[in-house]
Motif scaffolding. Structure first.
Motif, PDB file in Angstrom:
ATOM      1  N   VAL A 240       6.624  -5.285   4.069  1.00  0.00           N
ATOM      2  CA  VAL A 240       5.542  -4.817   4.932  1.00  0.00           C
ATOM      3  C   VAL A 240       6.094  -3.799   5.929  1.00  0.00           C
ATOM      4  CG1 VAL A 240       3.960  -5.535   6.769  1.00  0.00           C
ATOM      5  CG2 VAL A 240       4.146  -6.898   4.665  1.00  0.00           C
ATOM      6  N   ALA A 241       7.268  -4.113   6.536  1.00  0.00           N
ATOM      7  CA  ALA A 241       7.841  -3.205   7.545  1.00  0.00           C
ATOM      8  C   ALA A 241       8.159  -1.840   6.930  1.00  0.00           C
ATOM      9  CB  ALA A 241       9.100  -3.826   8.143  1.00  0.00           C
ATOM     10  N   SER A 242       8.690  -1.833   5.708  1.00  0.00           N
ATOM     11  CA  SER A 242       9.052  -0.551   5.089  1.00  0.00           C
ATOM     12  C   SER A 242       7.804   0.256   4.751  1.00  0.00           C
ATOM     13  CB  SER A 242       9.919  -0.778   3.837  1.00  0.00           C
ATOM     14  OG  SER A 242       9.150  -1.282   2.758  1.00  0.00           O
ATOM     15  N   VAL A 243       6.739  -0.423   4.387  1.00  0.00           N
ATOM     16  CA  VAL A 243       5.475   0.279   4.095  1.00  0.00           C
ATOM     17  C   VAL A 243       4.896   0.855   5.388  1.00  0.00           C
ATOM     18  CG1 VAL A 243       3.069  -0.054   3.381  1.00  0.00           C
ATOM     19  CG2 VAL A 243       4.918  -1.040   2.018  1.00  0.00           C
ATOM     20  N   GLU A 244       4.959   0.054   6.464  1.00  0.00           N
ATOM     21  CA  GLU A 244       4.401   0.542   7.743  1.00  0.00           C
ATOM     22  C   GLU A 244       5.143   1.780   8.230  1.00  0.00           C
ATOM     23  OE1 GLU A 244       4.369  -2.980  10.197  1.00  0.00           O
ATOM     24  OE2 GLU A 244       2.439  -3.643   9.350  1.00  0.00           O
ATOM     25  N   LYS A 245       6.448   1.794   7.984  1.00  0.00           N
ATOM     26  CA  LYS A 245       7.258   2.955   8.361  1.00  0.00           C
ATOM     27  C   LYS A 245       6.785   4.203   7.587  1.00  0.00           C
ATOM     28  CE  LYS A 245      12.213   3.633   9.102  1.00  0.00           C
ATOM     29  NZ  LYS A 245      13.523   3.067   8.803  1.00  0.00           N
ATOM     30  N   ALA A 246       6.520   4.014   6.318  1.00  0.00           N
ATOM     31  CA  ALA A 246       6.063   5.129   5.485  1.00  0.00           C
ATOM     32  C   ALA A 246       4.664   5.596   5.905  1.00  0.00           C
ATOM     33  CB  ALA A 246       6.068   4.719   4.010  1.00  0.00           C
ATOM     34  N   VAL A 247       3.805   4.642   6.281  1.00  0.00           N
ATOM     35  CA  VAL A 247       2.450   5.000   6.746  1.00  0.00           C
ATOM     36  C   VAL A 247       2.552   5.856   8.011  1.00  0.00           C
ATOM     37  CG1 VAL A 247       0.283   4.078   7.701  1.00  0.00           C
ATOM     38  CG2 VAL A 247       1.309   2.999   5.689  1.00  0.00           C
ATOM     39  N   ALA A 248       3.449   5.466   8.936  1.00  0.00           N
ATOM     40  CA  ALA A 248       3.632   6.229  10.178  1.00  0.00           C
ATOM     41  C   ALA A 248       4.166   7.628   9.872  1.00  0.00           C
ATOM     42  CB  ALA A 248       4.585   5.474  11.112  1.00  0.00           C
ATOM     43  N   PHE A 249       5.083   7.700   8.899  1.00  0.00           N
ATOM     44  CA  PHE A 249       5.652   9.002   8.513  1.00  0.00           C
ATOM     45  C   PHE A 249       4.550   9.911   7.963  1.00  0.00           C
ATOM     46  CE2 PHE A 249       7.801  12.025   5.768  1.00  0.00           C
ATOM     47  CZ  PHE A 249       8.936  12.374   6.495  1.00  0.00           C
ATOM     48  N   LEU A 250       3.705   9.341   7.117  1.00  0.00           N
ATOM     49  CA  LEU A 250       2.603  10.134   6.546  1.00  0.00           C
ATOM     50  C   LEU A 250       1.661  10.624   7.653  1.00  0.00           C
ATOM     51  CD1 LEU A 250       0.605   9.804   3.362  1.00  0.00           C
ATOM     52  CD2 LEU A 250      -0.703   9.585   5.468  1.00  0.00           C
ATOM     53  N   ALA A 251       1.382   9.732   8.608  1.00  0.00           N
ATOM     54  CA  ALA A 251       0.432  10.078   9.681  1.00  0.00           C
ATOM     55  C   ALA A 251       0.965  11.207  10.564  1.00  0.00           C
ATOM     56  CB  ALA A 251       0.127   8.837  10.519  1.00  0.00           C
ATOM     57  N   ALA A 252       2.293  11.346  10.609  1.00  0.00           N
ATOM     58  CA  ALA A 252       2.891  12.403  11.441  1.00  0.00           C
ATOM     59  C   ALA A 252       2.762  13.774  10.776  1.00  0.00           C
ATOM     60  CB  ALA A 252       4.360  12.076  11.719  1.00  0.00           C
ATOM     61  N   GLY A 253       2.329  13.797   9.535  1.00  0.00           N
ATOM     62  CA  GLY A 253       2.132  15.069   8.833  1.00  0.00           C
ATOM     63  C   GLY A 253       0.660  15.254   8.508  1.00  0.00           C
ATOM     64  N   ASP A 254       0.399  16.156   7.581  1.00  0.00           N
ATOM     65  CA  ASP A 254      -0.982  16.417   7.185  1.00  0.00           C
ATOM     66  C   ASP A 254      -1.013  16.362   5.657  1.00  0.00           C
ATOM     67  OD1 ASP A 254      -3.568  17.268   6.884  1.00  0.00           O
ATOM     68  OD2 ASP A 254      -3.088  19.396   7.143  1.00  0.00           O
TER      69      ASP A 254
END
Ligand SMILES: [Fe+2]
Length: 387
Positions: A72-86
């Motif tokens: 779950v933590a690794s997925v949340e990290k990836a979600v945050a990374f995606l949100a920082a871009g477009d």
């Protein structure tokens, strides 16, 4: 009625990865996030895909911190990374773990909430971001399934997340990406794919569409797994393994997996074994347990694999399959839990919880012989004894 679902497009063959820009252009996707792991970030594959896309004027960012058995933590990290871009899409590049991570990101980034909210029996059919899958192993079939498996690390549970939102819109199935897989990974992912084919065929949710793919995949995989294991550079065997793995993925995505997968996920969650390896150690004993309730179907498998003839009874044919699965494990040097250094006390201690998690996943209910908790615990005991 059966709900059947496949990716809109599959490009299958050597060099298919080079078609990534054309596939994205065809879907009018312009800003994908590449989701991969540190290995493919380092070996140049992620860069190669980003470069191909850059040449087609498709801008990318790459998240390369996915982990095996994504948490779950690794997925949340990836979600945050995606949100920082477009981004308008995600590309899952790698084995089952990066692809499953990409799927989870595609859903969470659109629908929000916590991964735990999406655990089966929740069904996530409403679309997230479009997913493009580029597998580098011949095994999980994730490139063609409507499932993602995410580990809840707080509860030591591998969560099955299901629904059309996890089904890639496109997959580039390029066997050349598997040529560098080491022998152990080849065997483990290959047996995972064989398990998908067998379970899809014997499942209570089997249907004629999935049956045809399951039988074709089973034979292709069976005929090539030892070749690919013994000679990792054998291009013909690699090509067939890749095709079979994708066919098996389509089969179980449109039928289901069953008891082997139900019991395998808790082993992975508690003991951090590769998914294909925990399937492999279970497959012969679980088939022996299940056969009596699905003799005709298991006999079909045996005859498809040319282990038995039409002249033998279904019971005899099913037994040849069980025997051949034990032999396959021996030929592929599949270790049991004891040989992997797992403590017997710990195995016994978590057995009741593993049995509960297996049942909760829903997969054992699709098995020809539906076990109760005590029978599942006895099977875990048997796996220990035979290792
Ligand atoms: Fe699997």
């Amino acid at each position: 009625m059966n709900l059947l679902a496949l990716p809109r497009t599959l490009r299958v063959g050597g060099g298919a990865v080079n078609e990534t820009p054309a596939v994205l252009a065809g879907l009018e996707l312009k800003r994908p996030l590449i989701v991969t792991d540190p290995f493919f970030a380092k070996n140049g594959l992620a860069e190669r895909v980003a470069e191909l896309l850059a040449q087609a004027k498709i801008a990318t960012r790459t998240f390369s911190e996915t982990v095996p058995d994504p948490t779950v933590a690794s997925v949340e990290k990836a979600v945050a990374f995606l949100a920082a871009g477009d981004h308008d899409s995600v590309i899952g590049l790698g084995g089952g773990s990066p692809i499953d991570t990409a799927k989870a990101v595609a859903v969470l980034s659109v629908h929000g909430g916590k991964m735990r909210d999406y655990k089966a029996p929740h069904l996530q059919d409403e679309a997230g971001l479009p997913i493009i899958a580029i597998p580098t192993t011949a095994g999980t079939g994730s490139e063609a399934t409507r499932f993602s498996i995410i580990t809840d690390e707080e509860r030591d549970e591998k969560m099955l997340c299901a629904g059309l939102a996890y089904l890639p819109i496109a997959a580039l199935v390029d066997y050349e990406l598997t040529l560098s897989m080491p022998a152990r990974l080849t065997a483990d992912t290959g047996v995972d794919a064989i398990t998908h084919a067998i379970e899809a065929y014997v499942s209570k949710r089997a249907n004629p569409f999935a049956d045809a793919l399951a039988l074709a995949a089973m034979r292709t995989l069976w005929d090539n797994i030892r070749l690919a294991y013994a000679d990792p550079a054998n291009r013909a065997a690699r090509e067939k393994m890749m095709l079979g793995a994708t066919q098996a993925g389509i089969a179980f995505s449109n039928s289901s997996v069953a008891l082997v997968h139900g019991m395998s996920r808790p082993i992975g969650a508690f003991f951090h074994l590769a998914h294909g390896l925990s399937n492999a150690m279970l497959l012969p004993a679980v088939t022996a347990f299940s056969a009596e309730a699905g003799l005709e179907r298991y006999a079909d498998c045996a005859r498809t694999l040319r282990l038995a003839t039409e002249h033998q009874s279904d019971a005899e044919a099913a037994q040849t399959l069980v025997d051949a699965l034990f032999t396959l494990n021996a030929d592929l040097a599949v270790p049991g839990p004891r040989r992997l250094g797992i403590e017997e006390r710990r195995w016994q201690e978590v057995t009741p919880t593993m049995a509960q998690q297996a049942i909760a996943s829903g997969s054992p209910a699709n098995n020809p012989r539906v076990p109760d908790a005590a029978e599942i615990e006895a099977l875990y005991g048997r796996i220990w004894q035979t290792s």
